[in-house]
Design a protein around this motif. Structure first.
Motif, PDB file in Angstrom:
ATOM      1  N   LYS A 148      46.787  48.706  21.555  1.00 55.16           N
ATOM      2  CA  LYS A 148      45.340  48.572  21.411  1.00 55.16           C
ATOM      3  C   LYS A 148      44.915  48.801  19.969  1.00 55.16           C
ATOM      4  CE  LYS A 148      44.296  49.897  26.175  1.00 55.16           C
ATOM      5  NZ  LYS A 148      43.621  50.871  27.059  1.00 55.16           N
ATOM      6  N   ARG A 149      45.507  49.791  19.325  1.00 50.43           N
ATOM      7  CA  ARG A 149      45.134  50.107  17.944  1.00 50.43           C
ATOM      8  C   ARG A 149      45.526  48.971  17.003  1.00 50.43           C
ATOM      9  NH1 ARG A 149      46.970  55.575  14.589  1.00 50.43           N
ATOM     10  NH2 ARG A 149      45.928  55.044  12.625  1.00 50.43           N
ATOM     11  N   ASP A 151      46.082  45.818  17.768  1.00 51.25           N
ATOM     12  CA  ASP A 151      45.276  44.626  18.065  1.00 51.25           C
ATOM     13  C   ASP A 151      43.894  44.725  17.423  1.00 51.25           C
ATOM     14  OD1 ASP A 151      47.230  43.306  19.438  1.00 51.25           O
ATOM     15  OD2 ASP A 151      46.426  43.695  21.432  1.00 51.25           O
ATOM     16  N   ARG A 152      43.302  45.922  17.435  1.00 48.98           N
ATOM     17  CA  ARG A 152      41.991  46.076  16.793  1.00 48.98           C
ATOM     18  C   ARG A 152      42.084  45.791  15.298  1.00 48.98           C
ATOM     19  NH1 ARG A 152      37.898  48.548  19.745  1.00 48.98           N
ATOM     20  NH2 ARG A 152      38.558  49.398  21.753  1.00 48.98           N
ATOM     21  N   SER A 156      40.234  42.722  13.394  1.00 55.71           N
ATOM     22  CA  SER A 156      39.335  43.051  12.286  1.00 55.71           C
ATOM     23  C   SER A 156      39.701  42.251  11.037  1.00 55.71           C
ATOM     24  CB  SER A 156      39.389  44.546  11.995  1.00 55.71           C
ATOM     25  OG  SER A 156      38.565  44.869  10.894  1.00 55.71           O
ATOM     26  N   LEU A 238      36.749  42.745  20.156  1.00 52.61           N
ATOM     27  CA  LEU A 238      37.234  43.907  19.409  1.00 52.61           C
ATOM     28  C   LEU A 238      36.608  43.974  18.023  1.00 52.61           C
ATOM     29  CD1 LEU A 238      41.053  43.928  20.307  1.00 52.61           C
ATOM     30  CD2 LEU A 238      39.205  45.298  21.288  1.00 52.61           C
ATOM     31  N   SER A 239      35.816  42.982  17.666  1.00 54.70           N
ATOM     32  CA  SER A 239      35.206  42.917  16.342  1.00 54.70           C
ATOM     33  C   SER A 239      33.810  43.527  16.366  1.00 54.70           C
ATOM     34  CB  SER A 239      35.130  41.467  15.852  1.00 54.70           C
ATOM     35  OG  SER A 239      34.327  41.369  14.698  1.00 54.70           O
ATOM     36  N   VAL A 263      31.945  46.083  22.612  1.00 58.07           N
ATOM     37  CA  VAL A 263      33.171  46.202  21.826  1.00 58.07           C
ATOM     38  C   VAL A 263      34.179  46.869  22.747  1.00 58.07           C
ATOM     39  CG1 VAL A 263      34.264  47.160  19.779  1.00 58.07           C
ATOM     40  CG2 VAL A 263      31.889  46.364  19.670  1.00 58.07           C
ATOM     41  N   GLN A 264      35.062  46.058  23.302  1.00 60.41           N
ATOM     42  CA  GLN A 264      35.943  46.563  24.357  1.00 60.41           C
ATOM     43  C   GLN A 264      37.203  45.705  24.465  1.00 60.41           C
ATOM     44  OE1 GLN A 264      34.347  46.307  28.421  1.00 60.41           O
ATOM     45  NE2 GLN A 264      35.118  48.367  28.835  1.00 60.41           N
ATOM     46  N   ASP A 265      38.329  46.344  24.722  1.00 58.81           N
ATOM     47  CA  ASP A 265      39.595  45.680  24.977  1.00 58.81           C
ATOM     48  C   ASP A 265      39.609  45.194  26.433  1.00 58.81           C
ATOM     49  OD1 ASP A 265      42.566  45.546  25.737  1.00 58.81           O
ATOM     50  OD2 ASP A 265      42.695  45.956  23.586  1.00 58.81           O
TER      51      ASP A 265
END
Length: 440
Positions: A148-149, A151-152, A156, A238-239, A263-265
């Motif tokens: 998750k980290r 991918d964010r 970005s 995620l942006s 803003v959510q996965d």
């Protein structure tokens, strides 16, 4: 003597064993190559040094992003002529012994003519270590991909470039995926609206239903679905920059009561069930190892009879799928950790997750035209784009969109809309029996 360009062409033709398809113009003012073609302009000998140290597309891309290499003439034409040298080479033989490529180079250097050319390359490039990559390049990452980290961070890098910059490129629609062009007179805005409406019709949206848009971008899909079909739509991204822009658009359109932007996965969505899910240009970021998990999560978020529209770029299958590697330029400059899969693999994963796949539509030619429209927008607003994102970043987008247009047009990659349904336990898919009925 001003002879760098003829020497570059001579070296390239010897290395490639074929005529070089473009004119070459060098930093010393010399020019060589076939007349009437776009010119590959080496503005500095450092561009040649980058290519020497990293032959192929990554070396060329670094020189392009740094502004040391440009094209005088039609960029799409130039990339089309280069495509056979860079991207359409025969697939390596998976049975070839390790080190075979290195031995080929060493054997070639034993040839006196090749050795002289190699010395000529060094004379042209000048001494020194390889230049540092442009600052726009993402450093190699460590650790597992698609956490998750991570991918964010990847999202970005690509999407938090600036909403004003994307507005220049995409136009008022703010849709960053393949449009659908009904005829030659269709504008980009009309083509994007046609694509959004096609998705809504395939999903069978009706007033009062719940729609989840995974990777909602700047909110165009959820706004279209809410405004034209009366659904309650949730968009996730995620942006942070995208979300802020989308919320403002939703408020200005008076759709706050129907549209929510988060803003959510996708792995964090818990408020199911949804009647329909759209995933447009997002699944390329999921990764092959995570794809089955992605498909299972979306399947679980739908009610029985709910539909998924998965709009995704696809690559062509390889003879040896284990040999697949991510495009270096795209991975380092455009979409970190992005992966493409053949459409057959996508369909298989969706079915393995429990979906019934009901329809697959290829839109390859539509994406080539869409990308050309985006490049035209960027080039028409070039000075403003450079002010917004720096010259190097603008050159990244120009090169990747133009090269992608050529890749779609040459059938190196495609894009497909896959319509799938979570059938009920009794097998009811709640689908009309013919495509013409559910598209009406």
């Amino acid at each position: 003597m001003a002879d760098a360009a003829p020497r570059i062409v001579d070296i390239a033709e010897h290395a490639l064993s074929r005529p070089f398809p473009l004119r070459v113009r060098a930093w010393d003012g010399s020019e060589a190559g076939p007349p009437g073609t776009p010119a590959l302009v080496f503005r500095h000998r450092r561009a040649l040094r980058r290519i020497l140290w990293r032959p192929g597309e990554l070396g060329l891309a670094r020189a392009w992003v740094a502004g040391e290499l440009t094209v005088d003439g039609d960029l799409h034409d130039a990339l089309d002529r280069l495509s056979g040298l860079l991207w359409e080479r025969p697939e390596p033989d998976p049975q070839a012994p390790a080190g075979a490529a290195v031995r080929q180079v060493l054997d070639a250097l034993r040839d006196p003519a090749t050795y002289r050319l190699a010395r000529g390359v060094l004379a042209l490039t000048g001494p020194g270590l390889p230049p540092a990559p442009p600052p726009e390049e993402v450093r190699p990452r460590s650790g597992p991909a698609h956490t998750k980290r991570r991918d964010r961070a990847a999202i970005s890098h690509h999407y938090d470039v600036g909403n004003d910059f994307y507005a220049l490129v995409l136009g008022p629609s703010m849709v960053y995926s393949c449009a659908v062009w009904p005829d030659e007179d269709t504008t980009l805005e009309q083509a994007q609206s046609a694509k959004l409406d096609l998705v809504c019709r395939k999903l069978g949206l009706r007033e009062g239903q719940r729609l989840l848009d995974v990777g909602c971008g700047w909110g165009s899909m959820v706004m279209h679905a809410a405004a034209h079909y009366g659904v309650r739509a949730t968009g996730i991204t995620l942006s942070v920059e995208q979300a802020e822009f989308a919320r403002k658009r939703v408020a200005e359109a008076g759709l706050d009561d129907l549209v929510e932007i988060r803003v959510q996965d996708y792995r964090e969505v818990t408020d199911s069930p949804f009647d329909a899910i759209s995933s447009i240009g997002m699944a390329e970021h999921v990764g092959s190892r995570r794809y089955l998990e992605y498909a299972r999560i979306l399947h679980g978020l739908l009610r029985p009879g709910g539909r998924l529209l998965n709009h995704q770029i696809a690559r062509r299958p390889l003879r040896d799928e284990e040999a697949y590697h991510v495009d270096e330029f795209i991975d380092r400059y455009v979409f970190p950790d992005g992966e493409l899969a053949p459409v057959g693999a996508t369909v298989s994963r969706l079915e393995e997750a429990g979906f019934e796949v009901r329809d697959v539509e290829a839109l390859r030619e539509h994406y080539g035209r869409t990308l050309r429209a985006w490049v035209a927008n960027l080039e028409a607003n070039w000075r403003q784009a450079v002010r917004l994102v720096r010259p190097g970043r603008a050159r990244v987008w120009q090169l990747y969109m133009a090269a992608s247009a050529v890749a779609f047009e040459r059938n190196r990659i495609g894009v497909n809309q896959v319509l799938a349904v979570r059938t009920a336990e009794d097998g009811d898919a709640e689908m009309p029996r013919t495509r013409s009925n559910w598209l009406s």
